[in-house]
Design a protein around this motif. Sequence first.
Motif, PDB file in Angstrom:
ATOM      1  N   VAL A 131      34.988  50.812  44.723  1.00 12.08           N
ATOM      2  CA  VAL A 131      34.632  52.069  45.376  1.00 12.08           C
ATOM      3  C   VAL A 131      33.113  52.117  45.379  1.00 12.08           C
ATOM      4  N   THR A 132      32.520  52.193  46.549  1.00 15.97           N
ATOM      5  CA  THR A 132      31.066  52.085  46.636  1.00 15.97           C
ATOM      6  C   THR A 132      30.510  53.055  47.661  1.00 15.97           C
ATOM      7  N   LYS A 133      29.238  53.328  47.557  1.00 20.86           N
ATOM      8  CA  LYS A 133      28.587  54.275  48.460  1.00 20.86           C
ATOM      9  C   LYS A 133      28.350  53.642  49.830  1.00 20.86           C
ATOM     10  N   THR A 134      28.356  54.466  50.852  1.00 19.40           N
ATOM     11  CA  THR A 134      28.233  53.976  52.223  1.00 19.40           C
ATOM     12  C   THR A 134      26.871  53.342  52.493  1.00 19.40           C
ATOM     13  N   GLU A 135      25.851  53.703  51.700  1.00 22.53           N
ATOM     14  CA  GLU A 135      24.518  53.148  51.941  1.00 22.53           C
ATOM     15  C   GLU A 135      24.492  51.627  51.816  1.00 22.53           C
ATOM     16  N   LEU A 136      25.372  51.071  51.002  1.00 25.93           N
ATOM     17  CA  LEU A 136      25.374  49.623  50.800  1.00 25.93           C
ATOM     18  C   LEU A 136      25.807  48.864  52.049  1.00 25.93           C
ATOM     19  N   SER A 137      26.501  49.532  52.946  1.00 29.15           N
ATOM     20  CA  SER A 137      26.960  48.856  54.158  1.00 29.15           C
ATOM     21  C   SER A 137      25.826  48.606  55.148  1.00 29.15           C
ATOM     22  N   LYS A 138      24.630  49.113  54.850  1.00 29.89           N
ATOM     23  CA  LYS A 138      23.486  48.879  55.728  1.00 29.89           C
ATOM     24  C   LYS A 138      22.934  47.464  55.577  1.00 29.89           C
ATOM     25  N   LYS A 139      23.256  46.806  54.461  1.00 32.42           N
ATOM     26  CA  LYS A 139      22.806  45.436  54.237  1.00 32.42           C
ATOM     27  C   LYS A 139      23.882  44.475  54.726  1.00 32.42           C
ATOM     28  N   LYS A 140      23.478  43.517  55.549  1.00 30.57           N
ATOM     29  CA  LYS A 140      24.428  42.676  56.267  1.00 30.57           C
ATOM     30  C   LYS A 140      25.358  41.911  55.327  1.00 30.57           C
ATOM     31  N   VAL A 141      24.801  41.230  54.346  1.00 28.35           N
ATOM     32  CA  VAL A 141      25.622  40.406  53.459  1.00 28.35           C
ATOM     33  C   VAL A 141      26.531  41.288  52.604  1.00 28.35           C
ATOM     34  N   THR A 142      25.958  42.362  52.064  1.00 29.05           N
ATOM     35  CA  THR A 142      26.758  43.271  51.240  1.00 29.05           C
ATOM     36  C   THR A 142      27.896  43.877  52.046  1.00 29.05           C
ATOM     37  N   LYS A 143      27.602  44.256  53.268  1.00 27.71           N
ATOM     38  CA  LYS A 143      28.634  44.822  54.134  1.00 27.71           C
ATOM     39  C   LYS A 143      29.757  43.820  54.369  1.00 27.71           C
ATOM     40  N   ALA A 144      29.393  42.563  54.600  1.00 32.12           N
ATOM     41  CA  ALA A 144      30.405  41.532  54.838  1.00 32.12           C
ATOM     42  C   ALA A 144      31.314  41.358  53.622  1.00 32.12           C
ATOM     43  N   VAL A 145      30.712  41.315  52.441  1.00 33.85           N
ATOM     44  CA  VAL A 145      31.499  41.147  51.214  1.00 33.85           C
ATOM     45  C   VAL A 145      32.431  42.336  50.999  1.00 33.85           C
ATOM     46  N   LEU A 146      31.913  43.540  51.195  1.00 30.85           N
ATOM     47  CA  LEU A 146      32.730  44.737  50.992  1.00 30.85           C
ATOM     48  C   LEU A 146      33.882  44.802  51.988  1.00 30.85           C
ATOM     49  N   GLU A 147      33.635  44.371  53.207  1.00 27.93           N
ATOM     50  CA  GLU A 147      34.713  44.357  54.200  1.00 27.93           C
ATOM     51  C   GLU A 147      35.796  43.357  53.819  1.00 27.93           C
ATOM     52  N   LEU A 148      35.386  42.192  53.345  1.00 31.40           N
ATOM     53  CA  LEU A 148      36.366  41.178  52.954  1.00 31.40           C
ATOM     54  C   LEU A 148      37.181  41.628  51.742  1.00 31.40           C
ATOM     55  N   LEU A 149      36.563  42.408  50.871  1.00 26.59           N
ATOM     56  CA  LEU A 149      37.279  42.932  49.704  1.00 26.59           C
ATOM     57  C   LEU A 149      38.067  44.194  50.032  1.00 26.59           C
ATOM     58  N   GLU A 150      37.896  44.704  51.258  1.00 27.81           N
ATOM     59  CA  GLU A 150      38.521  45.967  51.671  1.00 27.81           C
ATOM     60  C   GLU A 150      38.132  47.099  50.719  1.00 27.81           C
ATOM     61  N   ALA A 151      36.832  47.182  50.460  1.00 27.55           N
ATOM     62  CA  ALA A 151      36.314  48.203  49.554  1.00 27.55           C
ATOM     63  C   ALA A 151      36.459  49.595  50.160  1.00 27.55           C
ATOM     64  N   VAL A 152      36.505  50.581  49.304  1.00 26.84           N
ATOM     65  CA  VAL A 152      36.585  51.980  49.727  1.00 26.84           C
ATOM     66  C   VAL A 152      35.167  52.534  49.783  1.00 26.84           C
ATOM     67  N   MET A 153      34.725  52.906  50.970  1.00 26.73           N
ATOM     68  CA  MET A 153      33.376  53.422  51.156  1.00 26.73           C
ATOM     69  C   MET A 153      33.376  54.935  50.963  1.00 26.73           C
ATOM     70  N   LEU A 154      32.371  55.420  50.270  1.00 27.79           N
ATOM     71  CA  LEU A 154      32.322  56.836  49.907  1.00 27.79           C
ATOM     72  C   LEU A 154      30.969  57.427  50.268  1.00 27.79           C
ATOM     73  N   ASP A 155      31.001  58.485  51.059  1.00 33.35           N
ATOM     74  CA  ASP A 155      29.796  59.259  51.360  1.00 33.35           C
ATOM     75  C   ASP A 155      29.716  60.381  50.333  1.00 33.35           C
ATOM     76  N   ARG A 156      28.773  60.264  49.413  1.00 30.98           N
ATOM     77  CA  ARG A 156      28.713  61.199  48.290  1.00 30.98           C
ATOM     78  C   ARG A 156      28.317  62.611  48.699  1.00 30.98           C
ATOM     79  N   GLU A 157      27.796  62.769  49.902  1.00 33.44           N
ATOM     80  CA  GLU A 157      27.370  64.096  50.347  1.00 33.44           C
ATOM     81  C   GLU A 157      28.443  64.803  51.173  1.00 33.44           C
ATOM     82  N   SER A 158      29.581  64.151  51.352  1.00 35.67           N
ATOM     83  CA  SER A 158      30.635  64.743  52.164  1.00 35.67           C
ATOM     84  C   SER A 158      31.879  64.993  51.315  1.00 35.67           C
ATOM     85  N   PRO A 159      32.187  66.243  50.994  1.00 34.25           N
ATOM     86  CA  PRO A 159      33.392  66.547  50.212  1.00 34.25           C
ATOM     87  C   PRO A 159      34.666  66.091  50.914  1.00 34.25           C
TER      88      PRO A 159
END
Length: 335
Positions: A88-116
Motif C-alpha cells: 500500500v503506497t502513496k500515489t506520489e510514487l507513481s510519478k517516477k517511471k521505474v517505481t511506477k512500473a514495479v508497483l503496477e507489476l506488483l498490483e500495489a494499492v495506490m492511496l491518495d492521503r488527502e482524499s478520504p
Amino acid sequence: VGILRILKLARSFRKHPEQHTREVRQRRVRSLVSNLLRVLNIQPTEYNRKFVPKGAALIVANHKSNVDALSLIKLLGSGESVVPLTFVTKTELSKKKVTKAVLELLEAVMLDRESPREAGEAALAISERLRQGYQVCVFAEGTRNDDPNIIGEFKAGALKPAYRAYRAILPVSIVFSENVLSKKGPLDLLLHLVKERKLDLLDLDVRSLADQYLTMVTTNASTNLEEITEYLGMATYLIELKSRMVIPPPGELGGQNEADLERDRLVARLLEYSSYKAVIPGFYELWEKRSRIYLKRASALDQDIVFNQEAPLPEGVDPIKIHTAMQKIYDRLEE
C-alpha cells in the motif's frame, strides 16, 4: 538491463494483462530488487522467520528509509514457499517511471492521503488483494521516521482490511535501515557520525571526522551519480580542510589560520542544520493533524436556515435584548 526489462514488462502488462501471470511478474521484480541490493552493498537480515504466515496476510511494518520495501521484497521472496507480495503506497510514487512500473507489476494499492474517499476505496482494494492470496504490506505510520528510538503512531484503520478478509496480521519491526545512504545528504552523515562517536560539536576534531566520513562513504557507496557526487564533494572539502590543519599554508603559522576559521564555519553549519532537523518532526505532526481535518464547503444561509415568523419566541427570551446584542456584533464587524 534489469530496469529496461521491468519497464518493457510493465508496458506489456498494461496492454495485455492476461499474458503475464502473477508468478512471472513477482519473480521479475524480486530479481531486480536482489540485483539492486547487491549493487548497493545492502544485505538485509531477518529474524523469527518461523512466524511468517505461509499464505495471505496483512504485514504491518514501521518505516525507516527507502530501502524498507526493497528489503521486504528480498526477504519475503526467499524461502521454500513464496507468497505474492504487494504494498500500500502513496500515489506520489507513481510519478517516477521505474517505481511506477514495479508497483503496477506488483498490483500495489495506490492511496491518495488527502482524499478520504480514496482511503475508503483503498481499504476495500486491500481486502480484495488479501482474498486473492497476496501478502499486503502497509507502513502504518504513514511516513518515514528515521529516529531509531521512536515508532510513530499507527494510522487508524490500518488493520481493518485484514478483519474484513479474515486474514492473518503479521507485525514487522524494521531497524537500522535509517543508516543506509538513501535520501540523506552529507550533512546528515556527518551528524550521524558525530552522534554515533559521541563527539563534541563545539570542540570537533575535523581530522578524525574526515577519516570516519571517508570510511563510511566508501563502505556504503551509492550508484546514484547525483547522490554520490554530493558525498564526494563533502569528502573533498574535508580532505582539503584536514590537510590545511595538518600543514598550514605559509603565512598562516601564527594565530588563528584560515583552516581554523573554516572549521568554525563547518561547526556552525552543522549546528544550524541540526536545529532545522530538530523542528522537522513538529511540522510532520502538524501535517498529520491537518490531514485528519475535513472541511465542508460553505453553502448559502437560506439553504440551511428556515425562518418561521409565526413561531413564538421561547419563554424568557426578550426580543429587545436579542436586537441589542446583534447590533453590537454588527458594530464590531464594521470596526
